[in-house]
Design a protein around this motif. Structure first.
Motif, short mmCIF file in Angstrom:
data_model
loop_
_atom_site.label_atom_id
_atom_site.label_comp_id
_atom_site.label_asym_id
_atom_site.label_seq_id
_atom_site.Cartn_x
_atom_site.Cartn_y
_atom_site.Cartn_z
N ALA A 16 6.60 -0.35 -12.84
CA ALA A 16 7.02 -0.84 -11.45
C ALA A 16 8.47 -0.93 -11.31
CB ALA A 16 6.40 -2.36 -11.04
N ARG A 17 8.95 -0.96 -9.97
CA ARG A 17 10.44 -1.03 -9.87
C ARG A 17 10.79 -2.15 -8.87
NH1 ARG A 17 11.30 5.01 -7.50
NH2 ARG A 17 9.55 4.20 -6.26
N GLY A 18 12.01 -2.51 -8.79
CA GLY A 18 12.52 -3.34 -7.87
C GLY A 18 11.77 -4.67 -7.70
N ALA A 19 11.49 -5.11 -6.35
CA ALA A 19 10.80 -6.15 -6.13
C ALA A 19 9.54 -6.47 -6.73
CB ALA A 19 10.76 -6.59 -4.74
N GLN A 20 8.65 -5.19 -6.71
CA GLN A 20 7.50 -5.10 -7.41
C GLN A 20 7.52 -5.62 -8.97
OE1 GLN A 20 4.63 -5.45 -6.34
NE2 GLN A 20 3.04 -4.31 -7.01
N TYR A 21 8.63 -4.93 -9.63
CA TYR A 21 8.79 -5.40 -10.92
C TYR A 21 8.78 -6.88 -11.20
CZ TYR A 21 11.18 -5.82 -15.56
OH TYR A 21 11.43 -6.16 -16.70
N PRO A 46 -9.74 2.57 -0.75
CA PRO A 46 -9.15 1.67 0.24
C PRO A 46 -8.12 0.38 -0.11
CG PRO A 46 -11.54 1.44 0.26
CD PRO A 46 -11.07 2.15 -0.80
N ALA A 47 -7.02 0.62 -0.18
CA ALA A 47 -6.08 -0.34 -0.85
C ALA A 47 -4.83 -0.52 -0.11
CB ALA A 47 -5.66 -0.26 -2.34
N THR A 48 -4.18 -1.57 -0.12
CA THR A 48 -3.38 -1.98 0.58
C THR A 48 -2.12 -2.60 -0.15
OG1 THR A 48 -4.47 -2.09 2.61
CG2 THR A 48 -2.33 -2.84 2.83
N PHE A 49 -0.79 -2.34 -0.14
CA PHE A 49 0.25 -2.92 -1.01
C PHE A 49 1.42 -3.11 0.06
CE2 PHE A 49 4.16 -1.93 -3.35
CZ PHE A 49 4.38 -3.21 -3.81
N VAL A 50 1.58 -4.10 0.62
CA VAL A 50 2.90 -4.52 1.65
C VAL A 50 3.63 -5.49 1.08
CG1 VAL A 50 1.62 -3.33 3.42
CG2 VAL A 50 1.22 -5.85 3.04
N PRO A 81 -4.82 -7.62 4.78
CA PRO A 81 -3.89 -6.81 5.99
C PRO A 81 -4.73 -5.79 6.46
CG PRO A 81 -3.31 -6.12 3.71
CD PRO A 81 -4.18 -7.36 3.72
N HIS A 82 -4.18 -5.07 7.65
CA HIS A 82 -4.66 -4.00 8.21
C HIS A 82 -4.81 -2.69 7.09
CE1 HIS A 82 -5.19 -0.46 10.90
NE2 HIS A 82 -4.02 0.04 10.50
N GLY A 83 -5.98 -2.37 7.14
CA GLY A 83 -6.31 -1.24 6.06
C GLY A 83 -5.62 0.07 6.31
N ALA A 84 -4.36 0.20 6.54
CA ALA A 84 -3.77 1.50 7.08
C ALA A 84 -3.58 2.37 5.81
CB ALA A 84 -2.55 1.08 7.65
N SER A 85 -3.12 3.74 6.13
CA SER A 85 -2.90 4.69 5.12
C SER A 85 -1.69 4.36 4.32
CB SER A 85 -2.67 6.22 6.04
OG SER A 85 -1.22 6.02 6.53
N SER A 86 -1.69 5.14 3.29
CA SER A 86 -0.30 4.88 2.35
C SER A 86 0.80 5.27 3.21
CB SER A 86 -0.64 6.03 1.07
OG SER A 86 -0.96 7.18 1.59
N SER A 87 0.67 6.17 4.05
CA SER A 87 1.92 6.59 4.77
C SER A 87 2.34 5.51 5.75
CB SER A 87 1.92 7.94 5.58
OG SER A 87 1.36 8.99 4.80
N TRP A 88 1.40 4.71 6.56
CA TRP A 88 1.86 3.71 7.11
C TRP A 88 2.52 2.68 6.20
CZ3 TRP A 88 0.77 -1.44 7.42
CH2 TRP A 88 1.09 -2.04 8.61
N GLN A 89 1.96 2.38 5.20
CA GLN A 89 2.37 1.23 4.16
C GLN A 89 3.86 1.71 3.88
OE1 GLN A 89 -0.70 0.32 0.98
NE2 GLN A 89 -1.95 1.34 2.28
N SER A 90 4.10 2.86 3.48
CA SER A 90 5.58 3.39 3.09
C SER A 90 6.43 3.06 4.16
CB SER A 90 5.65 4.86 2.95
OG SER A 90 4.88 5.04 1.74
N LEU A 91 6.04 3.00 5.36
CA LEU A 91 7.09 2.72 6.65
C LEU A 91 7.07 1.25 6.67
CD1 LEU A 91 6.05 5.32 9.48
CD2 LEU A 91 7.78 5.34 7.83
N SER A 92 5.94 0.50 6.61
CA SER A 92 5.88 -0.91 6.69
C SER A 92 6.92 -1.48 5.57
CB SER A 92 4.58 -1.41 6.58
OG SER A 92 4.06 -1.37 5.24
N ARG A 93 7.01 -0.96 4.38
CA ARG A 93 7.83 -1.39 3.29
C ARG A 93 9.34 -1.07 3.60
NH1 ARG A 93 3.68 0.29 0.10
NH2 ARG A 93 4.97 1.77 -0.98
N GLY A 94 9.49 -0.17 4.49
CA GLY A 94 10.76 0.44 4.70
C GLY A 94 11.34 1.18 3.46
#
Length: 334
Positions: A30-35, A134-138, A261-274
């Motif tokens: 992992a990297r950054g905050a996740q690590y 179906p998984a979410t990482f925010v 959380p809302h079970g959104a796509s991986s692309s939505w999750q990328s935007l939500s994490r900035g």
């Protein structure tokens, strides 16, 4: 086998957590905050059967881990991050001699169809994996997976085609971990089928959930029509919806639960994490590329690709463009 999860987000975290629960040896990368979150507090995996925190070993770079001949590398980063990860890991030495690229199996557990080609330039033993999970990482340190009773269904096979004993052993380990893993000789056919469904990712990321949004659903059908036309022109076979439903039907259902959380796509999750990046170039952009190679116009997918990239680059809020506005951009380009 020891599983090295190169990428510990939604897919890598869910697969790694489930493998650990089944008693398999797992290392997260992992990297950054996740690590930092996993290093200090473990990985919290939340599923319909409750939350568990796994104190898994985690590293932030290849040099922090000594590889063995029994390791399996699972590439679970977004495709836009594949080259950097593949370059970093392929040259790492393996105990007893040789490098990871020469000796170790590498599984591309990603959307899209490009990473396998990138991997085969650097690794001799490449496996494709069609991920339906179906998984979410925010939030750092936490992954939600809403599939039940199976957490995911992961078609697996050699790239570019075929199967082998290693694929069978990996599948057996996954199936100990609430992850169905059919071994198939034509894994890219499954991944192209998934690619077509992933053409909706950019629309959802930009306009919000598609359910009940007729303008967004219409855009998806237009993108899908382009995708099917392009694959036909290129002579590429893709698993259809009926075959996918037969393979998956009744084996897994999505069960949202309190706090998920809302079970959104991986692309939505990328935007939500900035994150500043998005995988649109390897989803809608794959259709654009094939269309240009085979003379098939793809204006819908090109606008979706460019708009999603702009959202990521400008760190705009996911779902903040009305579907009618996105449709107007598409119509202007068509």
């Amino acid at each position: 086998m020891r599983y090295i999860m190169v990428g510990a987000g939604a897919v890598g975290g869910a697969i790694g957590g489930r493998l650990a629960e089944a008693g398999l040896e797992v290392v997260l990368v992992a990297r950054g905050a996740q690590y930092e979150a996993v290093r200090t507090g473990g990985l919290r995996l939340v599923t319909p059967d409750g939350p568990r925190t796994h104190p898994l070993p985690v590293v932030d770079r290849p040099e922090a881990l000594d590889l063995t001949p029994h390791d399996v590398l699972v590439l679970a980063v977004k495709t836009q991050d594949s080259v950097a990860a593949l370059d970093a890991w392929s040259s790492r030495p393996v105990a007893g001699g040789g490098t990871a690229g020469e000796l170790l199996p590498l599984i591309c557990a990603q959307n899209g169809v490009e990473s396998e080609r990138l991997a085969l330039r650097r690794f001799r033993r490449v496996y494709g994996m069609c991920v339906w999970l179906p998984a979410t990482f925010v939030r750092p340190g936490e992954v939600f997976a809403t599939g039940a009773p199976l957490t995911g269904i992961l078609h697996l096979g050699r790239y570019p085609a075929g199967t082998d004993a290693t694929a069978g052993r990996i599948a057996a380990d996954l199936e100990k971990a609430k992850l169905l893993a059919p071994v198939v000789p034509d894994v890219m056919r499954w991944k192209y089928g998934k690619l077509l469904s992933n053409l909706a990712n950019s629309i959802e990321a930009v306009t919000g959930p598609l359910a009940g949004n007729h303008a967004a659903l219409d855009l998806f059908e237009r993108a899908l029509a382009e995708g099917r036309a392009v694959l036909a022109a290129a002579g590429i076979d893709a698993v259809g919806r009926e075959e996918q439903e037969q393979a998956r039907g009744g084996r897994m259902r999505i069960e949202p639960f309190d706090g998920s959380p809302h079970g959104a796509s991986s692309s939505w999750q990328s935007l939500s994490r900035g994150t500043g990046t998005i995988e649109a170039d390897y989803l809608n952009g794959e259709i654009v590329l094939l269309g240009r190679e085979h003379g098939v116009p793809t204006p819908v997918n090109d606008v979706l690709r460019r708009t999603a990239n702009a959202f990521a680059r400008e760190r705009r809020e996911p779902g903040s463009m009305p579907a009618a506005a996105l449709t107007a951009l598409v119509d202007a380009a068509s």
